[in-house]
Design a protein around this motif. Structure first.
Motif, PDB file in Angstrom:
ATOM      1  N   PRO A 187       8.446  18.376  -7.590  1.00  0.00           N
ATOM      2  CA  PRO A 187       8.567  18.786  -6.185  1.00  0.00           C
ATOM      3  C   PRO A 187       7.298  19.402  -5.605  1.00  0.00           C
ATOM      4  CG  PRO A 187      10.508  19.448  -7.422  1.00  0.00           C
ATOM      5  CD  PRO A 187       9.525  18.937  -8.418  1.00  0.00           C
ATOM      6  N   LEU A 188       6.554  20.176  -6.418  1.00  0.00           N
ATOM      7  CA  LEU A 188       5.340  20.797  -5.891  1.00  0.00           C
ATOM      8  C   LEU A 188       4.289  19.752  -5.522  1.00  0.00           C
ATOM      9  CD1 LEU A 188       4.826  24.003  -8.084  1.00  0.00           C
ATOM     10  CD2 LEU A 188       5.671  23.834  -5.736  1.00  0.00           C
ATOM     11  N   THR A 189       4.267  18.624  -6.237  1.00  0.00           N
ATOM     12  CA  THR A 189       3.309  17.578  -5.875  1.00  0.00           C
ATOM     13  C   THR A 189       3.707  16.888  -4.583  1.00  0.00           C
ATOM     14  OG1 THR A 189       4.429  15.859  -7.192  1.00  0.00           O
ATOM     15  CG2 THR A 189       2.746  17.187  -8.304  1.00  0.00           C
ATOM     16  N   VAL A 190       5.011  16.864  -4.299  1.00  0.00           N
ATOM     17  CA  VAL A 190       5.473  16.306  -3.021  1.00  0.00           C
ATOM     18  C   VAL A 190       4.925  17.143  -1.871  1.00  0.00           C
ATOM     19  CG1 VAL A 190       7.474  15.816  -1.588  1.00  0.00           C
ATOM     20  CG2 VAL A 190       7.560  15.319  -4.026  1.00  0.00           C
ATOM     21  N   ILE A 231       0.953  16.689  -1.724  1.00  0.00           N
ATOM     22  CA  ILE A 231       0.446  15.432  -1.170  1.00  0.00           C
ATOM     23  C   ILE A 231       0.674  15.373   0.334  1.00  0.00           C
ATOM     24  CG2 ILE A 231       2.549  14.030  -1.454  1.00  0.00           C
ATOM     25  CD1 ILE A 231      -1.102  12.964  -2.122  1.00  0.00           C
ATOM     26  N   ARG A 232       1.737  16.000   0.808  1.00  0.00           N
ATOM     27  CA  ARG A 232       1.942  16.096   2.265  1.00  0.00           C
ATOM     28  C   ARG A 232       0.772  16.800   2.919  1.00  0.00           C
ATOM     29  NH1 ARG A 232       6.942  19.313   3.694  1.00  0.00           N
ATOM     30  NH2 ARG A 232       6.697  18.433   5.761  1.00  0.00           N
ATOM     31  N   ILE A 233       0.366  17.929   2.327  1.00  0.00           N
ATOM     32  CA  ILE A 233      -0.729  18.708   2.878  1.00  0.00           C
ATOM     33  C   ILE A 233      -2.033  17.920   2.830  1.00  0.00           C
ATOM     34  CG2 ILE A 233      -2.136  20.778   2.570  1.00  0.00           C
ATOM     35  CD1 ILE A 233       0.595  21.425   3.630  1.00  0.00           C
ATOM     36  N   LEU A 253      -2.204  19.035  -7.269  1.00  0.00           N
ATOM     37  CA  LEU A 253      -2.128  17.624  -7.632  1.00  0.00           C
ATOM     38  C   LEU A 253      -2.890  17.340  -8.928  1.00  0.00           C
ATOM     39  CD1 LEU A 253      -2.620  15.917  -4.148  1.00  0.00           C
ATOM     40  CD2 LEU A 253      -0.503  16.109  -5.454  1.00  0.00           C
ATOM     41  N   LEU A 254      -3.972  18.070  -9.146  1.00  0.00           N
ATOM     42  CA  LEU A 254      -4.777  17.846 -10.346  1.00  0.00           C
ATOM     43  C   LEU A 254      -4.145  18.467 -11.588  1.00  0.00           C
ATOM     44  CD1 LEU A 254      -8.362  18.473  -8.881  1.00  0.00           C
ATOM     45  CD2 LEU A 254      -7.243  16.275  -9.359  1.00  0.00           C
ATOM     46  N   LEU A 255      -3.428  19.572 -11.404  1.00  0.00           N
ATOM     47  CA  LEU A 255      -2.856  20.280 -12.548  1.00  0.00           C
ATOM     48  C   LEU A 255      -1.494  19.731 -12.970  1.00  0.00           C
ATOM     49  CD1 LEU A 255      -3.801  23.964 -11.594  1.00  0.00           C
ATOM     50  CD2 LEU A 255      -4.818  22.563 -13.403  1.00  0.00           C
TER      51      LEU A 255
END
Length: 308
Positions: free
Chosen positions: A37-40, A43-45, A203-205
């Motif tokens: 969920p945190l990558t969602v 990526i929006r940002i 996104l990288l982590l």
């Protein structure tokens, strides 16, 4: 001076933005399985920042508009934007989707009303209190009416949900203040662009491999454009025409849209209680005055136009 027509336009813009935001949950559900969920949120940002900065650079034939950025408003906007992303998704994991969403979204009009009164000298009218109370009750019924099983409270998650509501309102305050010196699209671009510095490490982590699949790429772009870049620009432009407090009451249309889409697209059924809640949200928005001058007088109208 902001006219009644301008105010209605602002309300429509914020309502449209909220309906776009309401598609986020459905798009997340359609993303490849296992997408964190945190990558969602990240990526929006990232994509919205890239899209808006590229558009503004092309439209203005350069980035001279960056010289007019208000640093403090930028700090407020980025802090609120990223603070909401991280506290909200963590709250949902700790205390569940129903409770987390109800608190984070439902409490945001109250936080926005307080911030608007303190930072922008916006009056808190009795009619706003009535419309907001009705809409918040509707939000509670809408979200909790569709929950199943016993609801357990995780106080850490509850605290993070309230933090998310506050951050959500802080983001709006930063965008509103930035919009006094920049057009709406540019104000949104610099805020989301600066937030890339926080979203990119996420996104990288974390595992972001889902973004590079065909389905994931389509979902990621749609999230960045349709649920962030476009509606954030609408929201910022709408904030120029209405009070911060009213914008967040109208934004309760977001969970309403989300529930309708989940029923239509994902096949989830709405209970009678949820349907009643949807009606109350709609009623609460309708209770907002179309012309603020009729309710608050010329002084309030003057405050509305302050700095715009």
């Amino acid at each position: 001076m902001i006219t009644g027509k301008d105010r209605i336009q602002g309300m429509i813009l914020v309502l449209s933005a909220s309906m776009c935001w309401g598609t986020t949950g459905t798009l997340q559900a359609l993303a490849p399985a296992g997408a964190p969920p945190l990558t969602v949120g990240a990526i929006r940002i990232l994509l919205s920042g890239v899209i808006l900065l590229a558009w503004c650079g092309w439209k203005n034939r350069g980035f001279d508009f960056l010289r007019r950025v208000k640093p403090f408003a930028l700090l407020i906007g980025v802090t609120g934007m990223m603070g909401f992303q991280f506290s909200f998704f963590t709250a949902l994991r700790l205390t569940g989707v129903s409770i987390g969403t109800m608190i984070a979204i439902g409490a945001s009009p109250i936080a926005a009303g307080a911030l608007g009164a303190l930072a922008e000298r916006e009056p808190l009218s009795p009619r706003w209190a009535l419309s907001t109370g009705v809409a918040i009750l509707g939000c509670a019924l809408l979200v909790l009416g569709g929950s199943s099983g016993n609801i357990s409270l995780h106080w850490g998650g509850v605290g993070l949900s309230f933090l998310a509501a506050f951050c959500y309102a802080v983001m709006g305050l930063g965008l509103k203040q930035q919009g006094t010196v920049l057009p709406a699209t540019e104000a949104t671009a610099v805020t989301t662009g600066a937030a890339i510095a926080v979203g990119l490490p996420v996104l990288l982590l974390l595992d972001s491999s889902w973004i590079f699949s065909p389905r994931g790429a389509v979902i990621a772009f749609t999230l960045g454009f349709a649920t962030m870049a476009f509606p954030m620009s609408l929201f910022t432009f709408g904030l120029k025409k209405i009070f911060l407090r009213d914008a967040y009451t109208i934004s309760l249309a977001e969970p309403l849209t989300a529930c309708i889409l989940s029923a239509v697209v994902l096949g989830e059924r709405l209970s009678t209680v949820s349907l009643a809640g949807a009606g109350l949200i709609f009623l609460g928005i309708l209770l907002l005055p179309a012309s603020e001058e009729k309710e608050s007088g010329s002084d309030s109208a003057g405050d509305t136009c302050k700095g715009e």
